[in-house]
Design a protein around this motif. Structure first.
Motif, short mmCIF file in Angstrom:
data_model
loop_
_atom_site.label_atom_id
_atom_site.label_comp_id
_atom_site.label_asym_id
_atom_site.label_seq_id
_atom_site.Cartn_x
_atom_site.Cartn_y
_atom_site.Cartn_z
N PRO A 184 0.81 -1.23 0.00
CA PRO A 184 0.00 0.00 0.00
C PRO A 184 0.84 1.28 0.00
CG PRO A 184 -0.90 -1.57 1.55
CD PRO A 184 0.40 -2.13 1.10
N LEU A 185 1.98 1.26 0.74
CA LEU A 185 2.84 2.44 0.77
C LEU A 185 3.46 2.71 -0.60
CD1 LEU A 185 4.70 1.95 4.18
CD2 LEU A 185 3.12 3.80 3.61
N PHE A 186 3.88 1.63 -1.27
CA PHE A 186 4.46 1.78 -2.61
C PHE A 186 3.42 2.30 -3.59
CE2 PHE A 186 5.31 -0.06 -6.83
CZ PHE A 186 6.54 0.53 -7.09
N VAL A 187 2.22 1.71 -3.54
CA VAL A 187 1.13 2.13 -4.43
C VAL A 187 0.77 3.59 -4.16
CG1 VAL A 187 -1.29 1.77 -5.06
CG2 VAL A 187 0.23 -0.20 -4.76
N GLY A 188 0.72 3.94 -2.87
CA GLY A 188 0.40 5.32 -2.50
C GLY A 188 1.44 6.31 -3.02
N ALA A 189 2.73 5.91 -2.95
CA ALA A 189 3.79 6.77 -3.46
C ALA A 189 3.66 6.97 -4.97
CB ALA A 189 5.16 6.18 -3.12
N VAL A 190 3.36 5.87 -5.68
CA VAL A 190 3.19 5.96 -7.14
C VAL A 190 2.00 6.84 -7.50
CG1 VAL A 190 2.65 4.65 -9.23
CG2 VAL A 190 4.29 3.74 -7.59
N ILE A 191 0.88 6.66 -6.78
CA ILE A 191 -0.32 7.46 -7.04
C ILE A 191 -0.06 8.94 -6.75
CG2 ILE A 191 -2.68 7.91 -6.25
CD1 ILE A 191 -2.98 4.89 -5.83
N SER A 192 0.68 9.20 -5.66
CA SER A 192 1.01 10.59 -5.33
C SER A 192 1.86 11.23 -6.41
CB SER A 192 1.76 10.64 -3.99
OG SER A 192 0.97 10.13 -2.95
N TYR A 193 2.84 10.46 -6.91
CA TYR A 193 3.71 10.97 -7.98
C TYR A 193 2.89 11.27 -9.24
CZ TYR A 193 7.05 10.88 -11.82
OH TYR A 193 7.76 11.18 -12.95
N MET A 194 2.02 10.33 -9.61
CA MET A 194 1.19 10.53 -10.80
C MET A 194 0.23 11.70 -10.62
SD MET A 194 2.31 8.34 -12.92
CE MET A 194 1.06 8.45 -14.20
N GLY A 195 -0.29 11.85 -9.39
CA GLY A 195 -1.21 12.96 -9.10
C GLY A 195 -0.52 14.30 -9.23
N LYS A 236 2.18 14.88 -11.00
CA LYS A 236 2.51 15.05 -12.42
C LYS A 236 1.29 15.52 -13.21
CE LYS A 236 4.93 12.58 -16.11
NZ LYS A 236 5.51 11.28 -16.54
N ARG A 237 0.12 14.94 -12.88
CA ARG A 237 -1.11 15.34 -13.56
C ARG A 237 -1.51 16.76 -13.21
NH1 ARG A 237 -5.00 12.35 -16.11
NH2 ARG A 237 -7.09 13.25 -16.22
N ALA A 238 -1.35 17.11 -11.91
CA ALA A 238 -1.69 18.46 -11.46
C ALA A 238 -0.81 19.50 -12.14
CB ALA A 238 -1.54 18.56 -9.95
N PRO A 288 -3.03 24.59 -15.46
CA PRO A 288 -2.47 25.92 -15.16
C PRO A 288 -2.40 26.21 -13.65
CG PRO A 288 -4.02 26.08 -16.98
CD PRO A 288 -4.13 24.68 -16.45
N ALA A 289 -3.50 25.88 -12.93
CA ALA A 289 -3.53 26.16 -11.49
C ALA A 289 -2.50 25.32 -10.75
CB ALA A 289 -4.94 25.89 -10.95
N GLY A 290 -2.43 24.02 -11.11
CA GLY A 290 -1.47 23.13 -10.45
C GLY A 290 -0.04 23.52 -10.75
N GLN A 291 0.24 23.87 -12.00
CA GLN A 291 1.59 24.28 -12.37
C GLN A 291 1.99 25.55 -11.64
OE1 GLN A 291 2.11 24.91 -16.57
NE2 GLN A 291 4.28 25.36 -16.39
N LYS A 292 1.06 26.49 -11.53
CA LYS A 292 1.36 27.74 -10.83
C LYS A 292 1.65 27.49 -9.36
CE LYS A 292 -0.52 32.40 -10.17
NZ LYS A 292 -1.66 33.30 -10.44
#
Length: 401
Positions: free
Chosen positions: A223-234, A236-238, A242-246
């Motif tokens: 679960p910790l590994f999956v959570g880290a991957v999901i956080s990274y992808m989130g 990256k997606r954010a 424009p709002a996320g990049q800012k």
């Protein structure tokens, strides 16, 4: 005619999307460019084609520098434009670039200007490149402009490499530390925990902490590994919004040491790019639009666009840059002096030289600071685990004695 759906950005950075009827994707891009919209994707409705216009896809900075220098040498030697392109398309090692140059040659033979032909291939030649070539063609100094371009790309690539080299070392050390601690927690500590359990008795506090951490790591490793991957992808997606990049770019500028390095690198890139464009004859408003898009940081991009708006209203560049509080006071003052004396391009070049040296120094300081800190951190964490595992053994040895 087919129907295409498109997405893009205005010069102010606002997202736009819609549908348009055209014969080809190139026609769509041409129509939208006339409306001052930077196209990011074009997809034929009902078809599976999607065009993602990202600079440099399949082409490295080195490829572009070599091509540009060779082209400048041939033009300076008096060879016709079409013949230069024909030779380069045959001898360029990068297959994607060779194909692109061949297509550019065909378009030039058909009557297009060199700049207009390059503009149809944004994957290889970005807006900065195209506008400088257009200025060179208009002024009859294409060979000079091409040499400037090659020098500019080399310096930009060097700056990028410096930033990456500063990040590689700490990321590598942290990665190794996480892997080592993970192996200890999941595979090694449980062996000691079973042994201590068989002996019985109360364990020292540090040992209990390490065993508890090991149990949590073992139980929740996946679960910790999956959570880290999901956080990274989130994240990256954010960053693609424009709002996320800012938000993320603002956070990056606020980071200690690293934020200062990012700011200095951005100032060096901005001043070098704008100075090169102005000295090549590109209008300052167009130059500011290009530098804003290539800044790499949303906060700095907005500051540059504010300055552009100020100039379009008849004001100076320095005043709005000072109000944004993104650029250091020294940069603003030197730009103001450059505007007053009419030597803005030369002043921007001096600022770029100074801040490129500052980036060199900042990279060295960051590496020198992070190396001992990471070593101490790694030593403390692993040392604590080792000591915690040996404390019960020392206690048992004392009891037996």
């Amino acid at each position: 005619m087919a129907t295409f759906t498109w997405t893009g950005k205005t010069r102010q950075g606002a997202l736009q999307k819609g549908e348009i009827a055209a014969k080809s994707r190139d026609e769509v891009i041409g129509i939208l460019r006339k409306q001052n919209i930077l196209v990011t994707s074009v997809q034929q409705k009902g078809g599976g084609f999607k065009l993602n216009l990202s600079f440099g896809e399949g082409v490295t900075d080195k490829d572009i520098v070599v091509f540009t220098r060779q082209f400048a040498t041939m033009i300076d030697a008096g060879l016709p434009l079409v013949q230069c392109l024909e030779i380069l398309s045959a001898q360029t090692e990068n297959k994607f670039l060779a194909k692109t140059v061949g297509e550019v040659r065909q378009e030039v033979e058909s009557g297009s200007t060199y700049a207009d032909a390059l503009r149809k291939h944004p994957k290889a030649f970005d807006e900065l490149y195209v506008n400088m070539v257009a200025a060179g063609e208009a002024g009859g100094i294409l060979d000079t402009i091409l040499n400037r371009l090659a020098k500019h790309i080399e310096k930009a690539a060097k700056l990028k490499k410096q930033i990456k080299s500063a990040m590689v070392y700490p990321v590598t050390i942290l990665g190794v530390a996480i892997i080592i601690v993970g192996i200890l927690m999941v595979f090694v500590i449980p062996v000691f925990a079973k042994m201590f359990s068989d002996f019985g008795g109360e364990l020292p506090g540090p040992t209990q902490i390490v065993i508890a951490a090991s149990n949590i790591s073992k139980q929740y490793a996946i679960p910790l590994f999956v959570g880290a991957v999901i956080s990274y992808m989130g994240i990256k997606r954010a960053y693609k919004t424009p709002a996320g990049q800012k938000l993320l770019d603002r956070f990056a500028l606020m980071l200690p040491v690293i934020g200062d390095l990012i700011r200095k690198a951005a100032v060096a890139k901005f001043t070098r790019t704008l100075g090169t464009l102005i000295s090549s004859g590109v209008p300052i408003l167009e130059g500011l639009s290009i530098t804003a898009k290539t800044s790499g940081n949303k906060i700095i991009e907005e500051a540059i666009l504010v300055a552009r708006q100020s100039i379009s209203e008849g004001k100076t560049v320095a005043e709005p840059l000072a109000k944004t509080k993104v650029f250091p006071p020294m940069v603003v003052q030197m730009i103001a002096v450059g505007e007053t004396t009419g030597a803005l391009d030369a002043m921007l070049g001096k600022i770029a030289d100074f801040y490129e040296e500052e980036v060199d120094a900042a990279v060295g300081a960051l590496t020198a600071l992070l190396e001992p800190m990471l070593m101490v951190f790694l030593g403390v964490v692993i040392g604590f685990i080792v000591v915690a595992m040996y404390l019960p053994i020392f206690k048992m040895a004392g009891t037996v004695g």
